[in-house]
Design a protein around this motif. Structure first.
Motif, PDB file in Angstrom:
ATOM      1  N   ILE A 152     -16.411  -9.012  -5.656  1.00  0.00           N
ATOM      2  CA  ILE A 152     -16.278  -9.762  -4.400  1.00  0.00           C
ATOM      3  C   ILE A 152     -14.913  -9.495  -3.772  1.00  0.00           C
ATOM      4  O   ILE A 152     -14.801  -9.272  -2.559  1.00  0.00           O
ATOM      5  CB  ILE A 152     -16.492 -11.275  -4.638  1.00  0.00           C
ATOM      6  N   GLU A 153     -13.874  -9.493  -4.597  1.00  0.00           N
ATOM      7  CA  GLU A 153     -12.534  -9.218  -4.074  1.00  0.00           C
ATOM      8  C   GLU A 153     -12.437  -7.808  -3.508  1.00  0.00           C
ATOM      9  O   GLU A 153     -11.815  -7.591  -2.471  1.00  0.00           O
ATOM     10  CB  GLU A 153     -11.484  -9.461  -5.156  1.00  0.00           C
ATOM     11  N   GLU A 154     -13.082  -6.834  -4.175  1.00  0.00           N
ATOM     12  CA  GLU A 154     -13.083  -5.457  -3.672  1.00  0.00           C
ATOM     13  C   GLU A 154     -13.799  -5.377  -2.330  1.00  0.00           C
ATOM     14  O   GLU A 154     -13.295  -4.774  -1.385  1.00  0.00           O
ATOM     15  CB  GLU A 154     -13.737  -4.511  -4.676  1.00  0.00           C
ATOM     16  N   HIS A 155     -14.981  -5.984  -2.231  1.00  0.00           N
ATOM     17  CA  HIS A 155     -15.722  -5.978  -0.969  1.00  0.00           C
ATOM     18  C   HIS A 155     -14.908  -6.660   0.129  1.00  0.00           C
ATOM     19  O   HIS A 155     -14.820  -6.155   1.254  1.00  0.00           O
ATOM     20  CB  HIS A 155     -17.068  -6.677  -1.105  1.00  0.00           C
ATOM     21  N   SER A 156     -14.314  -7.799  -0.188  1.00  0.00           N
ATOM     22  CA  SER A 156     -13.514  -8.533   0.805  1.00  0.00           C
ATOM     23  C   SER A 156     -12.349  -7.686   1.290  1.00  0.00           C
ATOM     24  O   SER A 156     -12.053  -7.646   2.493  1.00  0.00           O
ATOM     25  CB  SER A 156     -12.982  -9.837   0.205  1.00  0.00           C
ATOM     26  N   TYR A 157     -11.696  -7.021   0.367  1.00  0.00           N
ATOM     27  CA  TYR A 157     -10.565  -6.171   0.731  1.00  0.00           C
ATOM     28  C   TYR A 157     -11.021  -5.063   1.678  1.00  0.00           C
ATOM     29  O   TYR A 157     -10.370  -4.785   2.693  1.00  0.00           O
ATOM     30  CB  TYR A 157      -9.917  -5.575  -0.518  1.00  0.00           C
ATOM     31  N   GLN A 158     -12.145  -4.425   1.360  1.00  0.00           N
ATOM     32  CA  GLN A 158     -12.650  -3.350   2.209  1.00  0.00           C
ATOM     33  C   GLN A 158     -13.030  -3.857   3.596  1.00  0.00           C
ATOM     34  O   GLN A 158     -12.765  -3.187   4.598  1.00  0.00           O
ATOM     35  CB  GLN A 158     -13.843  -2.656   1.545  1.00  0.00           C
ATOM     36  N   VAL A 159     -13.651  -5.036   3.672  1.00  0.00           N
ATOM     37  CA  VAL A 159     -13.988  -5.634   4.968  1.00  0.00           C
ATOM     38  C   VAL A 159     -12.720  -5.819   5.795  1.00  0.00           C
ATOM     39  O   VAL A 159     -12.648  -5.416   6.960  1.00  0.00           O
ATOM     40  CB  VAL A 159     -14.723  -6.988   4.793  1.00  0.00           C
ATOM     41  N   MET A 160     -11.699  -6.420   5.189  1.00  0.00           N
ATOM     42  CA  MET A 160     -10.451  -6.685   5.910  1.00  0.00           C
ATOM     43  C   MET A 160      -9.746  -5.399   6.305  1.00  0.00           C
ATOM     44  O   MET A 160      -9.242  -5.269   7.432  1.00  0.00           O
ATOM     45  CB  MET A 160      -9.534  -7.563   5.070  1.00  0.00           C
ATOM     46  N   ALA A 161      -9.715  -4.418   5.402  1.00  0.00           N
ATOM     47  CA  ALA A 161      -9.024  -3.162   5.690  1.00  0.00           C
ATOM     48  C   ALA A 161      -9.709  -2.413   6.833  1.00  0.00           C
ATOM     49  O   ALA A 161      -9.042  -1.937   7.761  1.00  0.00           O
ATOM     50  CB  ALA A 161      -8.965  -2.290   4.440  1.00  0.00           C
ATOM     51  N   LYS A 162     -11.030  -2.315   6.782  1.00  0.00           N
ATOM     52  CA  LYS A 162     -11.753  -1.601   7.841  1.00  0.00           C
ATOM     53  C   LYS A 162     -11.635  -2.326   9.177  1.00  0.00           C
ATOM     54  O   LYS A 162     -11.499  -1.703  10.224  1.00  0.00           O
ATOM     55  CB  LYS A 162     -13.227  -1.407   7.472  1.00  0.00           C
ATOM     56  N   TRP A 163     -11.688  -3.654   9.139  1.00  0.00           N
ATOM     57  CA  TRP A 163     -11.539  -4.429  10.376  1.00  0.00           C
ATOM     58  C   TRP A 163     -10.146  -4.202  10.968  1.00  0.00           C
ATOM     59  O   TRP A 163     -10.000  -3.982  12.174  1.00  0.00           O
ATOM     60  CB  TRP A 163     -11.794  -5.909  10.106  1.00  0.00           C
ATOM     61  N   GLN A 164      -9.112  -4.241  10.137  1.00  0.00           N
ATOM     62  CA  GLN A 164      -7.750  -4.033  10.621  1.00  0.00           C
ATOM     63  C   GLN A 164      -7.554  -2.610  11.130  1.00  0.00           C
ATOM     64  O   GLN A 164      -6.854  -2.400  12.122  1.00  0.00           O
ATOM     65  CB  GLN A 164      -6.728  -4.359   9.528  1.00  0.00           C
ATOM     66  N   GLU A 165      -8.171  -1.627  10.470  1.00  0.00           N
ATOM     67  CA  GLU A 165      -8.095  -0.254  10.969  1.00  0.00           C
ATOM     68  C   GLU A 165      -8.677  -0.185  12.381  1.00  0.00           C
ATOM     69  O   GLU A 165      -8.096   0.440  13.274  1.00  0.00           O
ATOM     70  CB  GLU A 165      -8.873   0.706  10.063  1.00  0.00           C
ATOM     71  N   HIS A 166      -9.832  -0.828  12.565  1.00  0.00           N
ATOM     72  CA  HIS A 166     -10.483  -0.852  13.884  1.00  0.00           C
ATOM     73  C   HIS A 166      -9.552  -1.472  14.922  1.00  0.00           C
ATOM     74  O   HIS A 166      -9.317  -0.889  15.992  1.00  0.00           O
ATOM     75  CB  HIS A 166     -11.801  -1.628  13.794  1.00  0.00           C
TER      76      HIS A 166
END
Length: 184
Positions: free
Chosen positions: A135-149
């Motif tokens: 869950i922490e890995e998925h959450s991190y990826q969601v946040m990272a991709k959103w911030q990249e966008h």
């Protein structure tokens, strides 16, 4: 020293060692290639990555290896352990609307994976350690991709402090009025 918090006395945290080791093993030549990049022996690398050793792995070496491998595992590890998210910055000259939208779609995809996994992980009413890590890995990826966008969106379509966004943006409403991007 026995009453000190663990983070205060840990001169080389295990999470950092793990990120460095992963960066090294992801290099095509592994430890031998890493040793060449740094200009030391493989034993020197191993000695600095021992959990109970008296030597530490220099951050500068870690950054050289991260760059050599084209990854950002060490930056991700530092960000996570600082309760943050590492967002790599693309060269704005190499970015177009498709790249910006791609980051948005990747974020949406990660949100979907995250949502499905949350349902699975909570089905039994308990989140175990392995599920939490996922869950922490998925959450991190969601946040990272959103911030990249968001970062790309604003870097391309907002005016830099001493410039005009119209230089960088395709014709459109945002590029015409640079004050829309100013912080209030």
């Amino acid at each position: 020293m026995g009453n000190e918090p663990e983070w205060k006395v840990d001169k080389q945290p295990t999470w950092l060692v793990a990120a460095i080791k992963k960066t090294i093993t992801d290099l095509p030549g592994g430890y031998s290639e890493a040793a060449e990049w740094i200009g030391v022996t493989e034993n020197s690398l191993f000695n600095r990555l021992r959990s109970e050793g008296d030597q530490i792995f220099p951050l500068g070496w870690a950054m050289v290896l991260q760059r050599a491998g084209g990854s950002h595992q060490i930056a991700d590890a530092v960000a996570r352990n600082s309760n943050g998210v590492f967002v790599p910055l693309a060269d704005v000259d190499d970015v177009d609307n498709g790249d910006i939208n791609q980051r948005l779609m990747e974020s949406v995809e990660w949100i979907g994976k995250h949502s499905q996994y949350i349902r699975k992980a909570t089905a039994d009413g308990v989140i175990d350690a392995e599920e939490r890590a996922q869950i922490e890995e998925h959450s991190y990826q969601v946040m990272a991709k959103w911030q990249e966008h968001l970062t790309l969106l604003f870097r391309v379509f907002c005016a830099p402090e001493k410039s005009d966004a119209r230089e960088y943006a395709a014709p459109g409403a945002l590029a015409k009025n640079s004050t829309l991007c100013m912080e209030k």
